[in-house]
Design a protein around this motif. Structure first.
Motif, PDB file in Angstrom:
ATOM      1  N   LEU A 195     -13.810 -32.620   9.916  1.00  0.00           N
ATOM      2  CA  LEU A 195     -13.258 -33.674  10.594  1.00  0.00           C
ATOM      3  C   LEU A 195     -12.422 -33.065  11.597  1.00  0.00           C
ATOM      4  O   LEU A 195     -12.038 -33.488  12.831  1.00  0.00           O
ATOM      5  N   ARG A 196     -11.904 -31.760  11.706  1.00  0.00           N
ATOM      6  CA  ARG A 196     -11.703 -31.018  12.942  1.00  0.00           C
ATOM      7  C   ARG A 196     -12.555 -30.926  13.857  1.00  0.00           C
ATOM      8  O   ARG A 196     -12.186 -31.083  15.039  1.00  0.00           O
ATOM      9  N   ARG A 197     -13.729 -30.575  13.673  1.00  0.00           N
ATOM     10  CA  ARG A 197     -14.949 -30.747  14.509  1.00  0.00           C
ATOM     11  C   ARG A 197     -15.366 -31.934  14.977  1.00  0.00           C
ATOM     12  O   ARG A 197     -15.646 -32.225  16.271  1.00  0.00           O
ATOM     13  N   TRP A 198     -15.476 -32.936  14.215  1.00  0.00           N
ATOM     14  CA  TRP A 198     -15.731 -34.414  14.306  1.00  0.00           C
ATOM     15  C   TRP A 198     -14.890 -35.298  14.105  1.00  0.00           C
ATOM     16  O   TRP A 198     -14.888 -36.027  13.047  1.00  0.00           O
ATOM     17  N   PRO A 199     -13.771 -35.360  14.717  1.00  0.00           N
ATOM     18  CA  PRO A 199     -12.750 -36.380  14.435  1.00  0.00           C
ATOM     19  C   PRO A 199     -13.379 -37.950  14.485  1.00  0.00           C
ATOM     20  O   PRO A 199     -12.975 -38.666  13.721  1.00  0.00           O
ATOM     21  N   ASP A 200     -14.503 -38.019  15.451  1.00  0.00           N
ATOM     22  CA  ASP A 200     -15.208 -39.425  15.275  1.00  0.00           C
ATOM     23  C   ASP A 200     -16.524 -38.874  14.565  1.00  0.00           C
ATOM     24  O   ASP A 200     -17.454 -38.412  15.404  1.00  0.00           O
ATOM     25  N   GLN A 247     -19.130 -40.343  13.807  1.00  0.00           N
ATOM     26  CA  GLN A 247     -20.429 -40.968  14.488  1.00  0.00           C
ATOM     27  C   GLN A 247     -20.889 -40.143  15.565  1.00  0.00           C
ATOM     28  O   GLN A 247     -22.003 -40.134  15.729  1.00  0.00           O
ATOM     29  N   ALA A 248     -19.959 -39.271  16.123  1.00  0.00           N
ATOM     30  CA  ALA A 248     -20.551 -38.476  17.280  1.00  0.00           C
ATOM     31  C   ALA A 248     -21.403 -37.097  16.408  1.00  0.00           C
ATOM     32  O   ALA A 248     -22.512 -36.755  17.169  1.00  0.00           O
TER      33      ALA A 248
END
Length: 652
Positions: free
Chosen positions: A50-55, A57-58
């Motif tokens: 989640l640090r790398r992909w806070p959203d 869907q990206a």
């Protein structure tokens, strides 16, 4: 069962704002705690992801290999995001994930009610728990995840998109996707009965003619396709398909023999037709590797003959200028008797279908076919409401249009009615389905897992029952032959047999009469008795004078001579009985038909009595299907009428 009426796609509500970063992490950890799962590794992997992909869907937009490369301890988070937070990872990713924990993870989430609705509908259609859960996890769950819509908002395009992704996966990896396609078919069936989709999945369907005839040289292929398209206007689709198969074989042979042939107009008997006719003897079946049967050879030659005859009669430019196939080129079919099941085999097969069915509905269908003498197409086209009770005349089964394009009514007994009641009880209930002949919605009697019971399903059950009964290969049509043979042995009339079997000509029904002809049996026993008597020496030891005449009671069995199964002639002073094998006597009623014959008024009562008997004999012959015999008696009646009229006129 309630059906949702969906006439148009519903507008999807705007999705709630997705959680991000720390909020997603908190929701995930809360879920792990609530379900008693998780560990430090899961939490570390979730924080890192989640640090790398806070959203998230990206993340779903990354190449497939990158998405699949996520650590094993990260996958529970991704599953949580898909099932609870609206993550749409793409069909390519979903097809690579087994989602083995989906039934545990879905509990209490936004998808549970949607999936439960699907599973309940699948159960009502008769799907087993194993199939329901397998189908549910493979297709509906993945569709709900990727589309982000409710189950009632799913579209045919969604199923098509998943099927396309399956095919792409097979192309990319070589991994079979047959189990996915089967689950997609099951899903479409359930969604149809829920009222969400408008059509059932197609089972195969016709291959385009251009594709079926691809091995035929282009000019010949174009002529054959043109002919087949024209036949679609007057023939059923199944008939045109059979024509296409046989004409394809002919076209492939011509292409191989003479690649430069540009039109059937240029067909030459010596160069093309005779080699093709000779080649039919060497062709082997694709099914068993054995030479094709004489029936198959007959049908192939008939198809080509009909094709050339039609285009000639229609005046098509590509018609041959002269006839190239003749009547003697068509293989003669052997006149075989109907292949009925002997009594013992019939009983063993019925017992196997009753006591050891593999598919109870298919077994009941076969028992109904045996009880009513139906063709398999007629059997599977039966609808709810096919049973009719007629006041004072019992209960009848209305048989739909079949091979002969005729409907008929077949009487039912109590045992057969019980069969139909059981069928009605266990059939798959749901929405009406399109009728293949009329395209109107119809509630078919034989529905299985939300679809019509297929001929293949019936044949599989018959193979299972035959094996259980210790019998060799049995076809469903043999049950119809067995029904007809039993009726003939019971003495049913020709007219009744024609009505019960749906035959349009007496010749079709007379095939069964040749199986166990009581007349042949009677004549055999009479002749055998006569032969035995002639071998005995006379009482005085001398040779008998003249021919031996059996007592009348031995011939008629003590019954009225007018009803015996023999050829009968009524003369003014008596009558004559002959075996059918002997044919009618050429001297019978020769006097009545002689133009020089005259009757006097005293003979009028004799002529009147003779006429009464002649009418009875004509009716008897018609009931037995002896058309020539009936005609002979009618001619005598007409002559007697003329004699009686002339005699009365002369006396007056």
């Amino acid at each position: 069962m309630q059906h949702a009426n969906v006439s148009a796609p519903r507008t999807v509500d705007a999705p709630e704002p997705r959680l991000r970063g720390e909020d997603l992490l908190a929701a995930y950890l809360e879920r792990l705690e609530a379900t008693g799962r998780g560990n430090a590794s899961y939490e570390r992997s979730a924080r890192r992801f989640l640090r790398r992909w806070p959203d998230p869907q990206a993340w779903a937009a990354q190449p497939l290999q990158d998405r699949l490369a996520e650590h094993q301890s990260t996958r529970p988070l991704i599953t949580f995001l898909m099932l609870h937070q609206g993550l749409r990872p793409g069909y390519d990713y979903l097809l690579e994930r087994k989602l083995s924990s989906v039934w545990r993870e879905i509990e209490g989430g936004p998808l549970q009610a949607e999936v439960d609705r699907f599973l309940n509908a699948a159960e009502s259609l008769g799907f087993t728990m194993r199939v329901r859960l397998g189908t549910g996890s493979q297709v509906p769950v993945r569709l709900l995840i990727q589309t982000g819509r409710r189950i009632e908002e799913l579209l045919q395009e969604d199923l098509d998109g998943l099927a396309a992704a399956c095919r792409e996966r097979t192309r990319r990896t070589g991994t079979s996707h047959r189990h996915y396609l089967s689950a997609i078919s099951n899903t479409q069936t359930v969604l149809f009965h829920l009222g969400i989709l408008d059509s059932l999945p197609r089972s195969g369907g016709p291959v385009p003619l251009d594709e079926r005839l691809a091995q035929v040289a282009a000019p010949i292929r174009a002529e054959l396709i043109g002919y087949l398209e024209r036949k679609k206007a007057t023939c059923r689709a199944k008939t045109v398909s059979a024509m296409a198969t046989r004409l394809k074989h002919f076209g492939v042979f011509l292409t191989s023999l003479d690649p430069d042939l540009t039109s059937v107009r240029n067909l030459d008997r010596r160069r093309h037709i005779e080699p093709w006719l000779a080649s039919l003897l060497d062709i082997v079946s694709e099914k068993d590797g054995q030479p094709i049967s004489i029936g198959d050879r007959n049908r192939r030659v008939m198809a080509v003959t009909t094709f050339l005859t039609d285009v000639t009669e229609w005046g098509w430019d590509d018609a041959p200028p002269r006839k190239v196939i003749f009547r003697d080129d068509i293989p003669k079919l052997p006149q075989v008797l109907p292949r009925y099941l002997p009594i013992d085999a019939d009983r063993r097969l019925t017992a196997a279908l009753t006591e050891h069915p593999d598919n109870e509905l298919a077994a009941l269908a076969l028992r109904l076919q045996r009880a009513c003498g139906l063709r398999i197409g007629e059997l599977l086209d039966l609808e709810l409401g096919c049973v009719h009770e007629i006041d004072g005349n019992g209960t009848w089964l209305k048989v739909p249009l079949g091979k002969m394009d005729t409907e008929r009514m077949v009487p039912l007994d109590t045992e057969t009615l019980d069969l139909i009641d059981r069928i009605t009880q266990i059939r798959s209930h749901g929405r009406p389905m399109p009728h293949p002949r009329y395209r109107r919605p119809a509630q078919f009697l034989f529905t299985y897992l939300g679809r019509r019971l297929t001929q293949q399903g019936v044949r599989r059950e018959l193979d299972h029952a035959a094996h259980a009964a210790g019998l060799d290969h049995v076809t469903s049509h043999q049950l119809r032959h067995t029904y007809a043979t039993a009726l003939v042995n019971a003495g049913v009339s020709l007219q009744a047999l024609m009505a019960l079997l749906g035959h349009v000509s007496a010749e079709m029904s007379l095939r069964y009469g040749r199986l166990f002809d009581s007349t042949v049996r009677t004549e055999y026993e009479r002749a055998l008795e006569l032969a035995k008597r002639q071998t005995l020496p006379p009482p005085d030891g001398n040779s008998p004078a003249g021919r031996v005449q059996l007592p009348l009671a031995d011939i008629t069995g003590g019954k009225d001579w007018r009803t015996t199964p023999l050829l009968k002639s009524r003369m003014a002073g008596g009558f004559c009985l002959r075996a059918p094998a002997q044919g009618a006597c050429s001297y019978a009623n020769i006097c009545e038909h002689c133009p020089s014959y005259r009757a006097d008024p005293s003979s009028l009562p004799i002529l009147a009595a003779q006429r009464v008997d002649a009418e009875a004999l004509a009716r008897d012959a018609e009931q037995r299907g002896w058309i020539d015999e009936a005609d002979r008696h009618h001619k005598l009646i007409a002559r007697l009428d003329a004699l009686i009229a002339d005699t009365k006129a002369t006396a007056g």
